[in-house]
Structures are given as structure tokens and as C-alpha cells.
Enzyme design. Sequence first.
Site, PDB file in Angstrom:
ATOM      1  N   HIS A 117       0.822  -1.214   0.000  1.00 18.54           N
ATOM      2  CA  HIS A 117       0.000   0.000   0.000  1.00 18.54           C
ATOM      3  C   HIS A 117       0.860   1.270   0.000  1.00 18.54           C
ATOM      4  CE1 HIS A 117       1.070   0.702   4.176  1.00 18.54           C
ATOM      5  NE2 HIS A 117       0.828  -0.578   4.403  1.00 18.54           N
ATOM      6  N   GLU A 144      -2.036  -6.744   7.898  1.00 19.45           N
ATOM      7  CA  GLU A 144      -0.687  -6.729   8.446  1.00 19.45           C
ATOM      8  C   GLU A 144      -0.651  -7.566   9.720  1.00 19.45           C
ATOM      9  OE1 GLU A 144       2.447  -6.832   8.441  1.00 19.45           O
ATOM     10  OE2 GLU A 144       2.885  -4.773   7.820  1.00 19.45           O
TER      11      GLU A 144
END
Length: 191
Positions: free
Chosen positions: A9, A76
Site C-alpha cells: 500500500h 498486516e
Amino acid sequence: MTVIHWVRHGPTHARSFVGHRDIPADLSDTALIARLDAALPADALVVSSDLRRAIDTASALQGQRTRLPHRPGLREFDFGDWDGLHHHEVSTRWPDLSRAYWETPGDIAPPNGESWNTAAARIAADITALIDAHPNRDIIAVAHFGAILSQVQWAAGITPYRALAHRIDNFSITEIQMRPTPGVARINHLP
């Protein structure tokens, strides 16, 4: 053959651990996003974790591509009590644990967080389910530093410690090809 084009990202500019905290990405570099978009297959499926920084990055890359629902399994690592703390603060408050977490990743976890092995199993199960649902497709998976490294570790057959030696920059592409056995085609490719 299925190819997973892992994309990290956009940057968050956070100077602390950011695991499951939902903070936005900086998507202001439209020229870089355009180069990234052009470097990815036009007919690929697009998927992301369910955290805003990955969702927004995936949306910026979607274009005419088919967008799949967000996947919590691609998040994550969960840094637990470390999330939101600066690395120096973590190493001061938990010196032995933080050193062990990075030097011998595997079963060691932050307080109320995930170990490398737990997170890697979660991510592998989720991406495997996605591959099974969409065989022989190019898939752009917008995710996070740890999620991508866990897949490099798995596909390359290396230890978590060796995987951590790789850089995974924001907006980089890491390509994993699913052949009879998985293989890493490129790591941290910047368009």
C-alpha cells in the site's frame, strides 16, 4: 498459472508500529500510481486487506479490473500492545522480547499480538482460498510489509529471518508465481 502480484500500500508516514490500526495511505503521488498501474496486468483481479491504506491503494489501481471483496486475512501482522508505539519505545519497554521478535521470528509474539508463524498461517490460508476460487488468474493483492514478506518466505522456502532481510517499499510489486511449486519471480520491484 496463477500469479500473485503483491503490492504494498501507499505510505502512511507513521513513525510507529502500524499493524491492525486503520490509518490512511498517502496517495498524492499520482504519477507513481500511474506507473504502478501500467506495470500490472490489465486483466488481473484486484483484492486488498480490509484496512483503509490497502483498500484505498487498491481502489487507485482498480481501473477496469475486477475488484474482489476486501479480505481481513490479508491484514498486516497484529502488533498487539506495540501498535502505535515507536520502535525505540518498544525496545526500551520490552528489550529482550523485541530483540527476539526480530532476530528469531517464528513463535514469538508481542503482548496481545501475533507471532510470525500465526500471521503467516493466516495470510497463507486466505491467499490459498483466493487462488482456489480463481485458478489460473493474475491477482493483484494490495497488502502490507509483513503479509508480503510472509509470502516471500513461503514461496522461496527461506526462514522468516532471511525474509526480513528483504525490502518491501510502498507501491512496490513482489511477484509470486504458482507453478507446480511456488516461486518468487521478483521482490520489491518499483515501477
